[in-house]
Design an enzyme around this catalytic site. Structure first.
Site, short mmCIF file in Angstrom:
data_model
loop_
_atom_site.label_atom_id
_atom_site.label_comp_id
_atom_site.label_asym_id
_atom_site.label_seq_id
_atom_site.Cartn_x
_atom_site.Cartn_y
_atom_site.Cartn_z
N GLY A 14 0.83 -1.20 0.00
CA GLY A 14 0.00 0.00 0.00
C GLY A 14 0.85 1.24 0.00
O GLY A 14 2.03 1.21 0.37
N THR A 15 0.24 2.35 -0.40
CA THR A 15 0.93 3.63 -0.42
C THR A 15 -0.07 4.72 -0.73
O THR A 15 -1.24 4.45 -1.01
CB THR A 15 2.07 3.62 -1.47
OG1 THR A 15 2.95 4.69 -1.19
CG2 THR A 15 1.52 3.77 -2.87
N THR A 16 0.39 5.97 -0.69
CA THR A 16 -0.45 7.11 -1.09
C THR A 16 0.38 8.06 -1.93
O THR A 16 1.45 8.50 -1.49
CB THR A 16 -0.99 7.86 0.15
OG1 THR A 16 -1.76 6.96 0.95
CG2 THR A 16 -1.87 9.02 -0.28
N LYS A 38 9.34 7.30 -3.29
CA LYS A 38 8.22 7.09 -4.21
C LYS A 38 8.00 8.28 -5.13
O LYS A 38 7.09 8.28 -5.95
CB LYS A 38 6.94 6.83 -3.41
CG LYS A 38 7.05 5.71 -2.39
CD LYS A 38 5.79 5.59 -1.55
CE LYS A 38 5.99 4.58 -0.44
NZ LYS A 38 4.75 4.44 0.38
#
EC number: 3.4.25.1
Length: 210
Positions: A7-9, A40
């Site tokens: 997961g990430t944003t 990222k």
């Protein structure tokens, strides 16, 4: 074999003065926090940046591909690659592997002769341009903030604060997002510029997010 969930944003928005892109720092595998300072947010060239969500190995390969192709384009044509061309190139690379895909979700943003742009690109190569976009497990929380606060005449400074607000909202509710925020601006005058962590922390305190 079942793939481990990650997961990430990531966020990208267009303002009247430039593009703002941001990410958080956490890399996760299922419920395990694998890394707390994962990169990222990447500069591809003076006029183009990219955010990444997905498997780290796939992301790093794609960043190397894109930097190489963009550099060759600039050397051969004596000009920066248009943002739409970079998005199309990345889309084609991903689509060629759609049956054995790169496990990624990407944002490409920047400027060219036609203005400022942000593209969201999925693992099958689908590319959609919009005024704002978010990719990753925290994107649902980010979109709530963006829908409420984004406007056509948003300044660059307001855009930076909006990206920070959006990612902060995701970090509060998405367990796979956290451990700090990276933000960069892309403008015609200064190109790709990443804000220092001190500047991000200062803004978060001013916005009363800490």
């Amino acid at each position: 074999m079942e793939n481990a969930k990650t997961g990430t944003t990531t966020v990208g928005i267009v303002t009247k003065d430039g593009v703002v892109m941001g990410t958080e720092h956490r890399a996760s595998m299922e419920t395990f926090i694998a890394h707390k300072t994962a990169q990222k947010l990447y500069k591809l060239d003076y006029n183009i940046g990219m955010t990444t969500a997905g498997l780290v190995g796939d992301l790093q390969v794609l960043v190397r591909y894109m930097r190489a192709e963009i550099n060759l384009y600039r050397i051969r044509r004596k000009m920066y690659m248009p943002v739409g061309a970079a998005a199309t190139l990345l889309s084609n690379i991903l689509n060629e592997r759609k049956f054995f895909p790169y496990y990624v979700g990407l944002l490409v943003g920047g400027f060219d002769s036609k203005g400022y742009h942000v593209f969201a690109i999925d693992a099958a190569g689908g590319a959609i341009e919009d005024k704002y976009a978010s990719v990753g497990s925290g994107s649902l929380f980010v979109y709530g903030v963006l829908e409420d606060r984004w406007k056509d005449d948003l300044s660059l400074d307001e855009g930076i604060n909006l990206v920070i607000r959006g990612i902060n909202a995701a970090m509060r509710r998405d367990a796979a997002s956290g451990d700090g925020i990276s933000v960069a601006t892309i403008t015609k005058d200064e190109g790709f510029v990443e804000l220092s962590q001190e500047e991000v922390e200062k803004r978060m305190k001013k916005l009363k997010l800490k």
